[in-house]
Write a protein that holds these residues in place. Structure first.
Motif, PDB file in Angstrom:
ATOM      1  N   GLN A   1       0.827  -1.205   0.000  1.00  0.00           N
ATOM      2  CA  GLN A   1       0.000   0.000   0.000  1.00  0.00           C
ATOM      3  C   GLN A   1       0.863   1.257   0.000  1.00  0.00           C
ATOM      4  O   GLN A   1       0.569   2.224  -0.712  1.00  0.00           O
ATOM      5  CB  GLN A   1      -0.925  -0.016   1.210  1.00  0.00           C
ATOM      6  CG  GLN A   1      -2.024  -1.057   1.129  1.00  0.00           C
ATOM      7  CD  GLN A   1      -2.752  -1.269   2.443  1.00  0.00           C
ATOM      8  OE1 GLN A   1      -2.209  -0.986   3.515  1.00  0.00           O
ATOM      9  NE2 GLN A   1      -3.978  -1.765   2.377  1.00  0.00           N
ATOM     10  N   TYR A   2       1.933   1.229   0.777  1.00  0.00           N
ATOM     11  CA  TYR A   2       2.848   2.377   0.835  1.00  0.00           C
ATOM     12  C   TYR A   2       3.430   2.664  -0.548  1.00  0.00           C
ATOM     13  O   TYR A   2       3.447   3.810  -1.008  1.00  0.00           O
ATOM     14  CB  TYR A   2       3.963   2.071   1.834  1.00  0.00           C
ATOM     15  CG  TYR A   2       4.949   3.209   2.037  1.00  0.00           C
ATOM     16  CD1 TYR A   2       4.782   4.126   3.061  1.00  0.00           C
ATOM     17  CD2 TYR A   2       6.056   3.352   1.210  1.00  0.00           C
ATOM     18  CE1 TYR A   2       5.682   5.165   3.258  1.00  0.00           C
ATOM     19  CE2 TYR A   2       6.965   4.380   1.387  1.00  0.00           C
ATOM     20  CZ  TYR A   2       6.764   5.282   2.419  1.00  0.00           C
ATOM     21  OH  TYR A   2       7.673   6.317   2.590  1.00  0.00           O
ATOM     22  N   ILE A   3       3.892   1.627  -1.222  1.00  0.00           N
ATOM     23  CA  ILE A   3       4.538   1.811  -2.518  1.00  0.00           C
ATOM     24  C   ILE A   3       3.527   2.145  -3.602  1.00  0.00           C
ATOM     25  O   ILE A   3       3.763   3.033  -4.439  1.00  0.00           O
ATOM     26  CB  ILE A   3       5.357   0.559  -2.882  1.00  0.00           C
ATOM     27  CG1 ILE A   3       6.582   0.474  -1.958  1.00  0.00           C
ATOM     28  CG2 ILE A   3       5.788   0.585  -4.350  1.00  0.00           C
ATOM     29  CD1 ILE A   3       7.439  -0.740  -2.163  1.00  0.00           C
ATOM     30  N   ASP A   4       2.378   1.462  -3.607  1.00  0.00           N
ATOM     31  CA  ASP A   4       1.390   1.706  -4.656  1.00  0.00           C
ATOM     32  C   ASP A   4       0.901   3.151  -4.663  1.00  0.00           C
ATOM     33  O   ASP A   4       0.528   3.679  -5.721  1.00  0.00           O
ATOM     34  CB  ASP A   4       0.198   0.765  -4.485  1.00  0.00           C
ATOM     35  CG  ASP A   4       0.502  -0.657  -4.932  1.00  0.00           C
ATOM     36  OD1 ASP A   4       1.569  -0.866  -5.543  1.00  0.00           O
ATOM     37  OD2 ASP A   4      -0.326  -1.552  -4.665  1.00  0.00           O
ATOM     38  N   ARG A   5       0.890   3.800  -3.502  1.00  0.00           N
ATOM     39  CA  ARG A   5       0.429   5.181  -3.429  1.00  0.00           C
ATOM     40  C   ARG A   5       1.502   6.184  -3.842  1.00  0.00           C
ATOM     41  O   ARG A   5       1.203   7.356  -4.058  1.00  0.00           O
ATOM     42  CB  ARG A   5      -0.043   5.494  -2.013  1.00  0.00           C
ATOM     43  CG  ARG A   5      -1.291   4.713  -1.602  1.00  0.00           C
ATOM     44  CD  ARG A   5      -1.658   4.945  -0.165  1.00  0.00           C
ATOM     45  NE  ARG A   5      -2.802   4.114   0.236  1.00  0.00           N
ATOM     46  CZ  ARG A   5      -3.328   4.093   1.449  1.00  0.00           C
ATOM     47  NH1 ARG A   5      -2.818   4.868   2.397  1.00  0.00           N
ATOM     48  NH2 ARG A   5      -4.356   3.308   1.727  1.00  0.00           N
ATOM     49  N   ARG A   6       2.736   5.721  -3.935  1.00  0.00           N
ATOM     50  CA  ARG A   6       3.841   6.639  -4.187  1.00  0.00           C
ATOM     51  C   ARG A   6       4.600   6.370  -5.474  1.00  0.00           C
ATOM     52  O   ARG A   6       5.204   7.278  -6.029  1.00  0.00           O
ATOM     53  CB  ARG A   6       4.817   6.594  -3.006  1.00  0.00           C
ATOM     54  CG  ARG A   6       4.224   7.172  -1.727  1.00  0.00           C
ATOM     55  CD  ARG A   6       5.013   6.766  -0.495  1.00  0.00           C
ATOM     56  NE  ARG A   6       4.476   7.408   0.711  1.00  0.00           N
ATOM     57  CZ  ARG A   6       3.425   6.960   1.395  1.00  0.00           C
ATOM     58  NH1 ARG A   6       2.793   5.866   0.979  1.00  0.00           N
ATOM     59  NH2 ARG A   6       3.005   7.604   2.469  1.00  0.00           N
ATOM     60  N   VAL A   7       4.597   5.141  -5.923  1.00  0.00           N
ATOM     61  CA  VAL A   7       5.317   4.777  -7.149  1.00  0.00           C
ATOM     62  C   VAL A   7       4.283   4.376  -8.195  1.00  0.00           C
ATOM     63  O   VAL A   7       3.761   3.269  -8.184  1.00  0.00           O
ATOM     64  CB  VAL A   7       6.304   3.624  -6.885  1.00  0.00           C
ATOM     65  CG1 VAL A   7       7.097   3.327  -8.163  1.00  0.00           C
ATOM     66  CG2 VAL A   7       7.250   3.974  -5.738  1.00  0.00           C
ATOM     67  N   THR A   8       3.979   5.307  -9.071  1.00  0.00           N
ATOM     68  CA  THR A   8       2.947   5.106 -10.084  1.00  0.00           C
ATOM     69  C   THR A   8       3.526   5.366 -11.470  1.00  0.00           C
ATOM     70  O   THR A   8       4.620   5.917 -11.610  1.00  0.00           O
ATOM     71  CB  THR A   8       1.770   6.075  -9.852  1.00  0.00           C
ATOM     72  OG1 THR A   8       2.254   7.432 -10.024  1.00  0.00           O
ATOM     73  CG2 THR A   8       1.198   5.920  -8.436  1.00  0.00           C
ATOM     74  N   ASP A   9       2.769   4.984 -12.478  1.00  0.00           N
ATOM     75  CA  ASP A   9       3.201   5.282 -13.848  1.00  0.00           C
ATOM     76  C   ASP A   9       3.366   6.792 -14.025  1.00  0.00           C
ATOM     77  O   ASP A   9       4.301   7.257 -14.693  1.00  0.00           O
ATOM     78  CB  ASP A   9       2.173   4.749 -14.848  1.00  0.00           C
ATOM     79  CG  ASP A   9       2.154   3.229 -14.917  1.00  0.00           C
ATOM     80  OD1 ASP A   9       3.132   2.598 -14.467  1.00  0.00           O
ATOM     81  OD2 ASP A   9       1.151   2.676 -15.417  1.00  0.00           O
ATOM     82  N   GLY A  10       2.439   7.564 -13.425  1.00  0.00           N
ATOM     83  CA  GLY A  10       2.519   9.018 -13.555  1.00  0.00           C
ATOM     84  C   GLY A  10       3.763   9.592 -12.915  1.00  0.00           C
ATOM     85  O   GLY A  10       4.402  10.491 -13.476  1.00  0.00           O
ATOM     86  N   GLN A  11       4.123   9.093 -11.721  1.00  0.00           N
ATOM     87  CA  GLN A  11       5.323   9.582 -11.050  1.00  0.00           C
ATOM     88  C   GLN A  11       6.575   9.214 -11.834  1.00  0.00           C
ATOM     89  O   GLN A  11       7.516  10.011 -11.943  1.00  0.00           O
ATOM     90  CB  GLN A  11       5.416   9.023  -9.637  1.00  0.00           C
ATOM     91  CG  GLN A  11       4.571   9.749  -8.617  1.00  0.00           C
ATOM     92  CD  GLN A  11       5.014  11.184  -8.388  1.00  0.00           C
ATOM     93  OE1 GLN A  11       4.614  12.097  -9.109  1.00  0.00           O
ATOM     94  NE2 GLN A  11       5.835  11.377  -7.385  1.00  0.00           N
ATOM     95  N   ALA A  12       6.597   8.005 -12.374  1.00  0.00           N
ATOM     96  CA  ALA A  12       7.750   7.589 -13.163  1.00  0.00           C
ATOM     97  C   ALA A  12       7.892   8.454 -14.411  1.00  0.00           C
ATOM     98  O   ALA A  12       9.000   8.876 -14.785  1.00  0.00           O
ATOM     99  CB  ALA A  12       7.626   6.118 -13.539  1.00  0.00           C
TER     100      ALA A  12
END
Length: 405
Positions: free
Chosen positions: A86-97
């Motif tokens: 949950q921590y990672i899914d909220r912070r590492v997204t296609d949009g952020q990349a």
């Protein structure tokens, strides 16, 4: 986090009437006005000893009001109740990349120069920038000196925040930023990559050469400072943070626990392989096994650079998110192994319940208290062995659900 030291004898005369009424009406929430004035006065000798000019000190505190909302936030920090997924899914997204890739192109010269000087790969610096402030999208709106002064005056970790406050005053006095423009989080983290004042003093650099270390308005200074920070904590140039790996059938978890940190060649001897199928480029690198969701989820061998990232934020979840976002920025994909479906983190009451159920099943957990320590993990492993599960010692919502049956 950063410290302020100041004293203004005439502080009460400089407070607006409405602020005075508000302070008096708050009773126990905020100190009396005289106490704020005394607090500021008491700071001046310490600030002066740190080289803070009187004029900078008075400007910094001219409009100071004790901020009850800052003190309220100290009591609203929720118990950590997210899984690593949950921590990672909220912070590492296609949009952020994608945003990280765009920022890499925009700031390529700065990032390349920083790598040449400090040895830290651009994607790591970018990932920290993205994690901390969404690439400068939100850097916090609190006046840093006033927030730190409130925390100190209010007695919340007063010794620590006093030091940060005094340090913040020195930064202002030295001309790197004005007191009004020194903004950040309620806890004093500042600028594009959220340096505490003490970190600013030790690691901030004037990358663009304008005579100021400006991590608020100069992306160059902020990125260079972050690379310098990581370099000072022994970042290993050209090396990654870790590898996603897969465990062999019948993996010996007890032996893995005994190994703790070992050369990658020794982990290979236990049957561990990279999920990519490629060989480890440096078999003598020291790694530790990390199973954030137990044996049924993604598994990693973490290298020394992972621990350097943790010097920024001492959390395995944070460091894994930074490493994963960095990999995504340079074209990597999601983890090869999916996360377990339906898992959840446990709050203290649920952890206590899990311990109680283990005790009722005959396993020694000591006194159920909601704190997962070595005895609880040993009990979990013993239970897993009894019911035929991989004995990874992982505590989770799925494990609690099984115990509740």
């Amino acid at each position: 986090m950063f410290v302020a030291d100041g004293s203004i004898i005439r502080l009460s005369r400089r407070l607006p009437a409405l602020a005075l009424v508000a302070l008096l009406s708050l009773g126990g929430v905020a100190p009396a006005l005289a106490n704020s004035a005394d607090f500021v006065r008491s700071l001046w000798p310490q600030a002066e000893a740190r080289g803070v000019s009187r004029s900078a000190f008075e400007r910094a505190f001219a409009s100071y009001n004790y901020q009850p909302k800052v003190m309220e936030l100290t009591g609203k920090q929720p118990e950590f109740s997210q899984t690593v997924q949950q921590y990672i899914d909220r912070r590492v997204t296609d949009g952020q990349a994608a945003k990280g890739r765009a920022m890499r192109q925009e700031w390529n010269q700065t990032l390349t120069g920083a790598e040449q000087r400090w040895g830290v790969q651009p994607e790591i610096v970018l990932a920290i920038w993205g994690m901390e402030t969404n690439f400068g999208g939100f850097m916090g709106g609190e006046n840093t000196i006033h927030a730190l002064a409130t925390l100190t005056e209010g007695g919340y970790r007063a010794s620590f925040f006093r030091e940060e406050l005094l340090t913040a005053l020195r930064i202002v006095s030295d001309g790197h930023v004005s007191a009004d423009n020194m903004t950040g989080s309620w806890a004093g983290a500042m600028g594009h990559t959220q340096f505490m004042p003490s970190s600013f003093i030790r690691f901030a650099v004037d990358y663009n050469g304008d005579g100021r270390k400006d991590i608020w308005n100069s992306v160059q200074d902020a990125l260079g400072s972050t690379a310098n920070y990581l370099n000072n904590f022994k970042w290993r140039p050209g090396e990654t943070w870790g590898y996603e790996v897969k465990l062999p059938s019948g993996f010996d978890f007890a032996r893995a626990r005994a190994m703790d940190r070992a050369p990658l060649s020794q982990w290979q001897a236990l049957g561990i392989q990279r999920t990519s199928g490629r060989a480890f480029p440096r078999p003598n690198d020291i790694g530790r096994l990390y199973m954030p969701a137990g044996a049924s989820g993604p598994v990693f061998l973490l290298l020394p650079n992972f621990d350097v990232i943790k010097r920024y934020n001492n959390s395995d979840s944070y460091a894994l998110a930074v490493g994963h976002l960095a990999d995504r920025i340079i074209g990597g994909g999601d983890f090869a192994t999916p996360w377990p479906a339906g898992d959840s983190a446990l709050n203290k009451a649920q952890r206590t319940q899990l311990q109680t159920l283990l005790a009722q099943a005959g396993f020694d957990v000591g006194t159920p208290d909601g704190v997962v320590g070595p005895k609880t993990r040993a009990a979990v492993r013993a239970y897993q062995n009894r019911v035929g599960l991989p004995a990874d010692g992982h505590v989770s919502g799925l494990l609690l659900q099984r115990l509740q049956r």
